[in-house]
Design a protein around this motif. Structure first.
Motif, PDB file in Angstrom:
ATOM      1  N   SER A   1      89.904 -54.803  35.025  1.00  0.00           N
ATOM      2  CA  SER A   1      88.737 -54.584  35.888  1.00  0.00           C
ATOM      3  C   SER A   1      87.795 -53.557  35.276  1.00  0.00           C
ATOM      4  O   SER A   1      86.614 -53.528  35.598  1.00  0.00           O
ATOM      5  CB  SER A   1      89.181 -54.053  37.250  1.00  0.00           C
ATOM      6  OG  SER A   1      90.256 -54.793  37.736  1.00  0.00           O
ATOM      7  N   LEU A   2      88.362 -52.686  34.454  1.00  0.00           N
ATOM      8  CA  LEU A   2      87.555 -51.627  33.837  1.00  0.00           C
ATOM      9  C   LEU A   2      87.133 -52.087  32.455  1.00  0.00           C
ATOM     10  O   LEU A   2      87.946 -52.554  31.659  1.00  0.00           O
ATOM     11  CB  LEU A   2      88.380 -50.348  33.729  1.00  0.00           C
ATOM     12  CG  LEU A   2      88.633 -49.651  35.069  1.00  0.00           C
ATOM     13  CD1 LEU A   2      89.820 -48.692  34.963  1.00  0.00           C
ATOM     14  CD2 LEU A   2      87.391 -48.901  35.519  1.00  0.00           C
TER      15      LEU A   2
ATOM     16  N   VAL B   1      79.628 -49.147  38.629  1.00  0.00           N
ATOM     17  CA  VAL B   1      80.379 -47.952  39.006  1.00  0.00           C
ATOM     18  C   VAL B   1      81.160 -47.468  37.789  1.00  0.00           C
ATOM     19  O   VAL B   1      81.765 -48.268  37.084  1.00  0.00           O
ATOM     20  CB  VAL B   1      81.351 -48.287  40.155  1.00  0.00           C
ATOM     21  CG1 VAL B   1      82.210 -47.069  40.493  1.00  0.00           C
ATOM     22  CG2 VAL B   1      80.578 -48.781  41.371  1.00  0.00           C
ATOM     23  N   HIS B   2      81.114 -46.161  37.541  1.00  0.00           N
ATOM     24  CA  HIS B   2      81.868 -45.661  36.387  1.00  0.00           C
ATOM     25  C   HIS B   2      82.822 -44.530  36.781  1.00  0.00           C
ATOM     26  O   HIS B   2      82.619 -43.836  37.772  1.00  0.00           O
ATOM     27  CB  HIS B   2      80.929 -45.220  35.263  1.00  0.00           C
ATOM     28  CG  HIS B   2      80.047 -44.068  35.664  1.00  0.00           C
ATOM     29  ND1 HIS B   2      80.404 -42.767  35.453  1.00  0.00           N
ATOM     30  CD2 HIS B   2      78.841 -44.061  36.271  1.00  0.00           C
ATOM     31  CE1 HIS B   2      79.446 -41.990  35.919  1.00  0.00           C
ATOM     32  NE2 HIS B   2      78.489 -42.750  36.427  1.00  0.00           N
ATOM     33  N   LEU B   3      83.855 -44.388  35.991  1.00  0.00           N
ATOM     34  CA  LEU B   3      84.881 -43.381  36.265  1.00  0.00           C
ATOM     35  C   LEU B   3      84.372 -41.993  35.910  1.00  0.00           C
ATOM     36  O   LEU B   3      83.571 -41.836  34.983  1.00  0.00           O
ATOM     37  CB  LEU B   3      86.129 -43.668  35.423  1.00  0.00           C
ATOM     38  CG  LEU B   3      86.776 -45.035  35.614  1.00  0.00           C
ATOM     39  CD1 LEU B   3      87.963 -45.181  34.662  1.00  0.00           C
ATOM     40  CD2 LEU B   3      87.241 -45.206  37.059  1.00  0.00           C
ATOM     41  N   ALA B   4      84.878 -41.013  36.634  1.00  0.00           N
ATOM     42  CA  ALA B   4      84.487 -39.636  36.332  1.00  0.00           C
ATOM     43  C   ALA B   4      85.089 -39.197  35.001  1.00  0.00           C
ATOM     44  O   ALA B   4      84.420 -38.576  34.192  1.00  0.00           O
ATOM     45  CB  ALA B   4      84.947 -38.711  37.455  1.00  0.00           C
ATOM     46  N   MET B   5      86.372 -39.514  34.793  1.00  0.00           N
ATOM     47  CA  MET B   5      87.038 -39.099  33.556  1.00  0.00           C
ATOM     48  C   MET B   5      87.798 -40.281  32.960  1.00  0.00           C
ATOM     49  O   MET B   5      89.006 -40.385  33.121  1.00  0.00           O
ATOM     50  CB  MET B   5      88.046 -37.983  33.841  1.00  0.00           C
ATOM     51  CG  MET B   5      87.446 -36.648  34.222  1.00  0.00           C
ATOM     52  SD  MET B   5      88.709 -35.363  34.084  1.00  0.00           S
ATOM     53  CE  MET B   5      89.936 -35.914  35.233  1.00  0.00           C
ATOM     54  N   PRO B   6      87.076 -41.185  32.282  1.00  0.00           N
ATOM     55  CA  PRO B   6      87.795 -42.329  31.712  1.00  0.00           C
ATOM     56  C   PRO B   6      88.713 -41.883  30.571  1.00  0.00           C
ATOM     57  O   PRO B   6      88.506 -40.809  29.995  1.00  0.00           O
ATOM     58  CB  PRO B   6      86.675 -43.228  31.190  1.00  0.00           C
ATOM     59  CG  PRO B   6      85.498 -42.342  31.022  1.00  0.00           C
ATOM     60  CD  PRO B   6      85.654 -41.192  31.965  1.00  0.00           C
TER      61      PRO B   6
ATOM     62  N   HIS C   1      87.418 -48.677  28.758  1.00  0.00           N
ATOM     63  CA  HIS C   1      87.718 -48.911  30.169  1.00  0.00           C
ATOM     64  C   HIS C   1      87.075 -47.810  31.010  1.00  0.00           C
ATOM     65  O   HIS C   1      87.755 -47.006  31.621  1.00  0.00           O
ATOM     66  CB  HIS C   1      89.227 -48.939  30.398  1.00  0.00           C
ATOM     67  CG  HIS C   1      89.950 -49.852  29.463  1.00  0.00           C
ATOM     68  ND1 HIS C   1      89.729 -51.207  29.434  1.00  0.00           N
ATOM     69  CD2 HIS C   1      90.868 -49.621  28.504  1.00  0.00           C
ATOM     70  CE1 HIS C   1      90.488 -51.763  28.511  1.00  0.00           C
ATOM     71  NE2 HIS C   1      91.185 -50.815  27.927  1.00  0.00           N
TER      72      HIS C   1
ATOM     73  N   LEU D   1      83.376 -50.209  35.996  1.00  0.00           N
ATOM     74  CA  LEU D   1      83.907 -51.324  36.772  1.00  0.00           C
ATOM     75  C   LEU D   1      83.051 -52.559  36.560  1.00  0.00           C
ATOM     76  O   LEU D   1      81.823 -52.482  36.559  1.00  0.00           O
ATOM     77  CB  LEU D   1      83.947 -50.950  38.256  1.00  0.00           C
ATOM     78  CG  LEU D   1      85.159 -50.108  38.620  1.00  0.00           C
ATOM     79  CD1 LEU D   1      84.978 -49.469  39.990  1.00  0.00           C
ATOM     80  CD2 LEU D   1      86.416 -50.955  38.606  1.00  0.00           C
ATOM     81  N   ARG D   2      83.693 -53.677  36.424  1.00  0.00           N
ATOM     82  CA  ARG D   2      82.985 -54.896  36.058  1.00  0.00           C
ATOM     83  C   ARG D   2      82.124 -55.431  37.209  1.00  0.00           C
ATOM     84  O   ARG D   2      82.457 -55.256  38.386  1.00  0.00           O
ATOM     85  CB  ARG D   2      83.989 -55.968  35.636  1.00  0.00           C
ATOM     86  CG  ARG D   2      84.879 -56.411  36.775  1.00  0.00           C
ATOM     87  CD  ARG D   2      85.957 -57.360  36.297  1.00  0.00           C
ATOM     88  NE  ARG D   2      86.895 -57.678  37.376  1.00  0.00           N
ATOM     89  CZ  ARG D   2      88.081 -58.191  37.171  1.00  0.00           C
ATOM     90  NH1 ARG D   2      88.508 -58.436  35.953  1.00  0.00           N
ATOM     91  NH2 ARG D   2      88.874 -58.471  38.193  1.00  0.00           N
TER      92      ARG D   2
ATOM     93  N   TYR E   1      82.821 -55.235  41.569  1.00  0.00           N
ATOM     94  CA  TYR E   1      82.663 -54.029  42.380  1.00  0.00           C
ATOM     95  C   TYR E   1      81.168 -53.711  42.458  1.00  0.00           C
ATOM     96  O   TYR E   1      80.595 -53.217  41.500  1.00  0.00           O
ATOM     97  CB  TYR E   1      83.463 -52.887  41.749  1.00  0.00           C
ATOM     98  CG  TYR E   1      84.876 -53.340  41.420  1.00  0.00           C
ATOM     99  CD1 TYR E   1      85.915 -53.174  42.332  1.00  0.00           C
ATOM    100  CD2 TYR E   1      85.165 -54.001  40.221  1.00  0.00           C
ATOM    101  CE1 TYR E   1      87.191 -53.628  42.054  1.00  0.00           C
ATOM    102  CE2 TYR E   1      86.446 -54.463  39.931  1.00  0.00           C
ATOM    103  CZ  TYR E   1      87.452 -54.275  40.854  1.00  0.00           C
ATOM    104  OH  TYR E   1      88.725 -54.739  40.590  1.00  0.00           O
TER     105      TYR E   1
ATOM    106  N   ILE F   1      75.488 -42.368  42.532  1.00  0.00           N
ATOM    107  CA  ILE F   1      76.682 -41.551  42.822  1.00  0.00           C
ATOM    108  C   ILE F   1      77.273 -42.099  44.113  1.00  0.00           C
ATOM    109  O   ILE F   1      76.596 -42.116  45.146  1.00  0.00           O
ATOM    110  CB  ILE F   1      76.334 -40.063  42.970  1.00  0.00           C
ATOM    111  CG1 ILE F   1      75.826 -39.520  41.630  1.00  0.00           C
ATOM    112  CG2 ILE F   1      77.547 -39.257  43.434  1.00  0.00           C
ATOM    113  CD1 ILE F   1      75.154 -38.172  41.729  1.00  0.00           C
ATOM    114  N   LEU F   2      78.483 -42.565  44.046  1.00  0.00           N
ATOM    115  CA  LEU F   2      79.063 -43.238  45.207  1.00  0.00           C
ATOM    116  C   LEU F   2      79.244 -42.291  46.387  1.00  0.00           C
ATOM    117  O   LEU F   2      79.782 -41.198  46.239  1.00  0.00           O
ATOM    118  CB  LEU F   2      80.439 -43.814  44.859  1.00  0.00           C
ATOM    119  CG  LEU F   2      80.529 -45.014  43.934  1.00  0.00           C
ATOM    120  CD1 LEU F   2      81.942 -45.560  43.943  1.00  0.00           C
ATOM    121  CD2 LEU F   2      79.562 -46.107  44.343  1.00  0.00           C
TER     122      LEU F   2
ATOM    123  N   PRO G   1      82.449 -49.178  46.748  1.00  0.00           N
ATOM    124  CA  PRO G   1      81.610 -50.338  46.442  1.00  0.00           C
ATOM    125  C   PRO G   1      82.124 -51.572  47.196  1.00  0.00           C
ATOM    126  O   PRO G   1      83.256 -51.577  47.664  1.00  0.00           O
ATOM    127  CB  PRO G   1      81.785 -50.517  44.936  1.00  0.00           C
ATOM    128  CG  PRO G   1      83.039 -49.816  44.591  1.00  0.00           C
ATOM    129  CD  PRO G   1      83.239 -48.737  45.609  1.00  0.00           C
TER     130      PRO G   1
END
Lengths: 812, 344
Positions: A523-524, A546-551, A556, A559-560, A591, A597-598, A602
């Motif tokens: 998914s990432l 949507v993106h992760l704070a600390m990938p 990855h 989010l796709r 997502y 910023i969420l 989503p």
């Protein structure tokens, strides 16, 4: 946690159980034993030898010629170790001995001199060099002088080579077993026996410790107990062999008697201690306080560390001398010349220690135990035990008294249980006597009132605070194996799948039958792929991946918004491995959010996507070969929509979609609303992915399922015959077959049931810019048999309509 | 006349005998049995016969006619059969040539396994519940007795998006959400399959994305023995009738008591081998009685309601079942991997 069985036997009678049986019992009642490993190999013909003489080998500079008394004889042994000397007691492998690694000791001649055996180093006896004390690292092992080792005695047990180590996998709640005593209580409860506690009696001098040190705690909440003892006239040297053996068996390298004793008590009691060099402490007052912002300390590992007010420090009233519970300072470290020790035994707040340990990247045997909260009852006792060992094994003089600050709560938690509730939750038929028996084994005291037990929980078991914790204690001691197998009662549910879940399965099975393989992608994805090939029904101006704070990696990080890019990567992976034909489907979520910023989750939209490339049908010997094309894919989707009885509500609209072939892409509409697309991947992207002609699709499953009717209906089989007529129409090239068909069906109402394209022709005999489309029509009136005239009439109406709509002429 | 008839019969039968094709037979039929044929002739001449002979000759003529017709028919059948046989002989094909391949798709191994497990529990009255993969911190942790600051919920271990939103680390939030929806009333009987995410670097044994199936039963009289019964039924159906299960104490923040379930090793039957690392048992799942804090937070009175929960990893089960050595295979979509599990 490594548990030496030889050591454990000091506290609890193991009743002759084999290590494997003991491990099995421990695992079943409470703590998973992850490994049962022999510490060493018992070695035959390994004895204590006395080096009577040691002279240089006549023919070799670096070899020594030793005469070694092994009890019943004296052996001449050639030894190359630099540290061998006359008067030593050493470990001798006599001829016939087999050392680890199948190294057989035989009589031999070395440079012309007879050698009957070998004087061994610890490494040669199978001990990992990381546990070998520094002084023996590059040479043979020498028994300390005070070792009760008779010449000729078996050296295996003296060196603890017959020990077996249990490796315990402790869950976070069982920090009580981070000590030998804790393990002893556990094993004793299991075997229904007692724990023999170590002796904590200390011989003290007349001098009072309070004259030499004071203790002040400025942060009682973080340090409710701090105890200091002073031990004088210490002789720093090696610790006794048995202690070293136990440390090594527990995975700790022996250093010197002072350090070893604090480590030993840490392992024995689970209580970390710290020994400061009293003379280098810098004052006679211990002040515990929060560190000042930016304050620095040079720790034992010679690192300069910057502190914050989150950290607790031990100071000499002025400067920090230790980060509480984590690491001592370099300046006050015990060293070879130390003669007086200030011994700390304290209770530090778990969270504070965890924070400091994390901030400084320092996880140690000490910090791990403080983080889990140590047993209040053992803090002071551990100090006394260490003082006793220092007096015994380092010749220390213990000053009278423990100077302490004590606001620690020693109160035992009380948990009330009843036999009936216990049985109710466990599904057992225990009696009050069962409960009594188990509490006795656990060493928990209680007041009983009928079937009600008020259980006092010893402070060593800080993990037990509520009834359910006692359910676990009683249950595991009763034996989980002895709890019966029952099936849940209650009203009874039918169980089953929701409509959505059933439809999903139906779709999956259809697609698989149609020849598609299910793939599962991550998914990432990358930032780039998260914005690629987004279906027209999803794409909006404000869409934000949507993106992760600390990938963990860029691969990855986002989010796709479509499964297609990762599916293409999977296709590409296969093609690079000579798997040319790929036909995938995937059902999964995208997502969708328009927030950069969420502030809320989503929207997760379930979609059906896939990728097809390569050959579709390959049956060469009958000259049948077909590659995947637009219509192969469309046929599969049409079948799917038909399966869901939505065929008549679906339309395909020629469209241009970013990333897709501009002439070979269609938006799929359900009742006029876009729900996805299908088509050929844009050749530029095909190239980027190293793919040949590739087709993709992406459909909103939720929209599709929502349209599926719950009604189940039946149309009777018509009793009257239908009439078939074919019709070939010549139209301009750009007239779409679908549009023409729509006109035919409209004009043919209500008799035309069916209009199927069966031929498409362009070329000779047709004017330039024209094509012929042939349809097979079926006329039916379910109530009666149609006459030729009626069919003719309907047919003419169709011809008129297509002529009007598309200037279609009947092909001559 | 009698002789004439016998003669005709003999001639006709001879011609039938000699005929090699249906056409020739047809000619014989026309020649002898036709309206202008000799037998008809004979019958026409019967008027000249004495009265008493007429029936005899008539009878004979009919018999001859019949006999010839039968012979023709029999011969025709024979010729037709021969022709058909010949045709079929010529139509013979090589049955060992390959057939036209039918489409062969199939499910992903994980989906297959998840469906199998779903169906097992559906059979025991469970429903399948699903929930979001991007979760609120509250449902992923707090509602499961993992308050903020709990060591088990380190930022390092989870993919956070904001402080309050993260990729779910297990499917337990679905349990919390479902219980909340039931507003403190039982029973809740669900299993929750789905994707979960952990902040791991992918290698042979770690995957930042994997699947989980969790189960939950909350009702007024749920006992730990029920957990044993349900898990036993599951293990036997999933892994074989002869498998035994055992529960061992363990720890999870959302259950108390917590257990781990092992099944007896299939490879060695419990004797101990390399698969079970000599213990005779293989760890399959974690389970326990729902922690009272979890019940309470979802609106259930823990004095009235009890429950059990369990959770397992389909990847791990698949790896054990098939001896798959690298968890990344599940997400690479190598068709050589996928196709192996399309077979029943």
């Amino acid at each position: 946690m490594f548990v030496s069985l030889n050591w454990l036997k000091q506290y609890v009678d193991l009743q002759g159980l084999t290590p494997e049986d003991l491990a099995e019992k421990i695992t079943k009642t409470g703590i998973e034993v992850e490994g049962v490993e022999p510490f060493g190999e018992p070695i035959e013909h390994l004895v204590v030898g006395y080096v009577k003489e040691c002279a240089q080998h006549p023919n070799a500079d670096k070899l020594n010629l030793c005469q070694v008394d092994v009890g019943d004889e004296t052996l001449q042994i050639v030894c190359g170790a630099p540290n061998v000397a006359q008067g030593q007691k050493v470990a001798v492998a006599k001829p016939g001995a087999v050392l680890p690694g199948n190294f057989k000791i035989k009589k031999a001649k070395l440079r012309g001199e007879e050698s009957s055996g070998m004087i061994c180093s610890l490494q040669e006896l199978g001990i990992d060099s990381k546990y070998v004390p520094k002084e023996y690292e590059d040479g043979i092992f020498v028994f300390p002088e005070d070792t009760d080792a008779e010449v000729g005695a078996d050296a295996t047990s003296l060196l603890n080579l017959d020990d077996v180590i249990l490796e315990l996998g402790l869950t976070p709640n069982r920090s009580d077993a981070l000590s030998m005593l804790g393990v002893a209580y556990e094993v004793a409860a299991m075997l229904d026996t007692d724990v023999k506690l170590p002796n904590e009696d200390v011989q003290i001098t007349d001098q009072k410790a309070s004259e030499e040190v004071s203790v002040k705690v400025d942060a009682t909440d973080l340090n409710p107990y701090y105890g200091a003892m002073v031990i004088r006239n210490i002789e720093v040297g090696p610790s006794p062999l048995w202690m070293r053996n136990r440390l090594v068996a527990s995975g700790i390298r022996p250093i010197n008697n002072v350090v070893d004793i604090t480590n030993y008590v840490l392992l024995e009691y689970g209580q970390p201690l710290h020994a400061f060099d009293y003379d280098r402490f810098g004052s006679k007052e211990v002040v515990v306080r929060r560190a000042q912002e930016g304050e620095t300390i040079k720790t034992l590992d010679d690192e300069e560390r910057t502190l914050s007010s989150d950290h607790l420090v031990i100071t000499n009233g002025k400067d920090p001398v230790a980060i509480a519970g984590v690491m001592g300072g370099a300046d006050s470290e015990v060293h070879e010349g130390t003669t007086s020790v200030l011994l700390e035994a304290a209770y530090f707040d778990p969270q504070t220690v965890r924070k400091a340990s994390k901030d400084h990247g320092l996880r140690s045997e000490s910090s791990v135990r403080f983080e889990k909260a140590v047993d209040p009852d053992r803090v002071k006792r551990a100090g006394l035990r260490a003082a006793q060992l220092l007096s015994q094994y380092a010749n220390g003089e213990v000053l009278e008294g423990v100077v302490d600050h004590d606001e620690l709560s020693y109160e035992e938690a009380v948990v009330t249980i009843t036999t009936s509730r216990m049985n109710h939750v466990l599904g057992t038929n225990m009696t009050d006597e069962h409960i009594q028996d188990i509490l006795r084994k656990l060493g928990f005291s209680y007041n009983q009132n009928g079937e009600e037990f008020e259980v006092s929980i010893p402070t060593r078991r800080g993990d037990i605070t509520i009834f359910e914790d006692m359910v676990e204690e009683i249950g595991r001691m009763y034996g989980y194996d002895d709890i019966p197998f029952t099936m849940p009662g209650g009203e009874g549910n039918a169980g089953g799948l929701t409509k959505h879940q059933s439809l999903r399965r139906k779709v999956r099975h259809y697609l698989e039958g149609a020849g598609l393989s299910e793939a599962i992608t991550y998914s990432l994805t990358t930032e780039e792929r998260a914005q690629m090939l987004i279906s027209p029904d999803v794409k909006t101006e404000d869409l934000r991946p949507v993106h992760l704070a600390m990938p963990m990696s860029e691969e990855h990080s986002h989010l796709r918004l479509s499964m297609v890019p990762e599916l293409l990567a999977s296709a590409s992976y296969n093609i690079a491995r000579k798997q040319q034909d790929v036909a995938f489907y995937e059902i999964g979520s995208i997502y969708v959010s328009e927030e950069s910023i969420l502030t809320k989750q989503p929207n997760e939209e379930e979609r059906l996507s896939g990728v097809l490339t390569g050959s579709w049908v390959s049956h060469p010997w009958q000259q049948e070969k077909k590659n995947v094309d637009f219509y192969v894919l469309k046929g599969i989707l049409e079948g799917l929509f038909d399966l869901l009885d939505l065929e008549s509500e679906i339309t395909y609209k020629q469209a241009k979609v970013e990333g897709m072939h501009p002439g070979r892409t269609a938006i799929i509409e359900l009742n006029g609303k876009a729900i996805g697309h299908l088509g050929q991947l844009h050749p530029a992207l095909q190239k980027e992915y190293d793919l040949k002609e590739t087709y993709v699709y992406d459909v909103d499953l939720e929209a599709l399922f929502a349209a599926v009717s719950d009604e189940e209906s039946y149309t009777p089989i018509p009793r009257h015959p239908s009439v078939s007529r074919d019709i070939a129409l010549v139209v301009d090239n750009d007239v779409k077959a679908g549009d023409l068909r729509k006109s035919i069906l409209e004009a043919g109402q209500p008799l035309v049931q069916h209009a199927l394209v069966f031929d498409l022709y362009q070329g000779e005999h047709l004017p330039e810019g024209k094509k012929s489309l042939a349809f097979s029509l079926r006329y039916l009136d379910p109530t009666r048999t149609l006459t030729d005239e009626e069919v003719e009439e309907a047919h003419n109406a169709i011809l008129e309509k297509v002529k009007a709509d598309y200037n279609a002429e009947l092909r001559g | 006349m009698q002789e004439r008839l016998q003669e005709l019969k003999a001639d006709a039968l001879k011609q039938v005998e000699e005929a090699n094709e249906v056409k020739a037979l047809q000619d014989v039929k026309v020649q002898y049995l036709g309206k202008k044929g000799p037998i008809t002739e004979v019958l026409k001449g019967m008027g000249k016969l004495p009265k008493e002979e007429r029936p005899v000759i008539g009878q004979l003529a009919n018999d001859v006619r019949e006999e010839i017709a039968t012979a023709i028919e029999t011969k025709k059948q024979k010729l037709e059969n021969e022709a058909l046989e010949k045709q079929l002989e010529e139509e013979t094909i090589d049955v060992t040539l390959p057939g036209r391949p039918a489409p062969t798709g199939g499910p992903h191994l994980l989906t297959n396994l998840i469906e199998e497990i779903e169906d097992l529990f559906i059979g025991m009255g469970f429903e399948v519940a699903e929930g979001p993969e991007v979760e609120a911190d509250y449902y992923n942790f707090e509602a499961l007795n993992l308050p903020k600051g709990h060591p088990a919920r380190d930022m390092q271990d989870s993919f956070y998006i904001t402080e309050e939103i993260l990729m779910r680390t297990h499917t337990s939030p679905v349990q919390a959400r479902t219980m909340e929806k039931h507003e403190g009333k039982g029973p809740v009987k669900i299993i929750c399959p789905g994707k979960v995410y952990r902040r791991d670097t992918d290698d042979a044994t770690h995957s930042h994305q994997f699947t989980q199936i969790e189960g939950l039963l909350v009702d007024k009289h749920v006992r730990m023995s029920d957990l044993k019964g349900v898990l036993n039924a599951f293990a036997k159906q999933m892994f074989g009738e002869e498998r035994e299960i055992r529960l061992r104490p363990s720890f999870f923040p959302f259950t108390e008591p917590s257990v781990e379930m092992d099944i007896s090793c299939k490879m060695c039957g419990g004797e101990g081998c390399s698969v079970c690392k000599g213990t005779g048992w293989i760890e399959i799942l974690g389970a326990g009685m729902v922690h009272p804090n979890v019940l309470e937070m979802a609106g259930y009175d823990p004095k009235e309601y009890t429950g059990f929960a369990f959770g397992m990893g389909p990847e791990r089960i698949a790896m054990l079942k098939y001896g798959i050595d690298d968890i990344r295979h599940f997400y690479t979509n190598d068709v050589r991997f996928l196709n192996q599990f399309h077979k029943a």
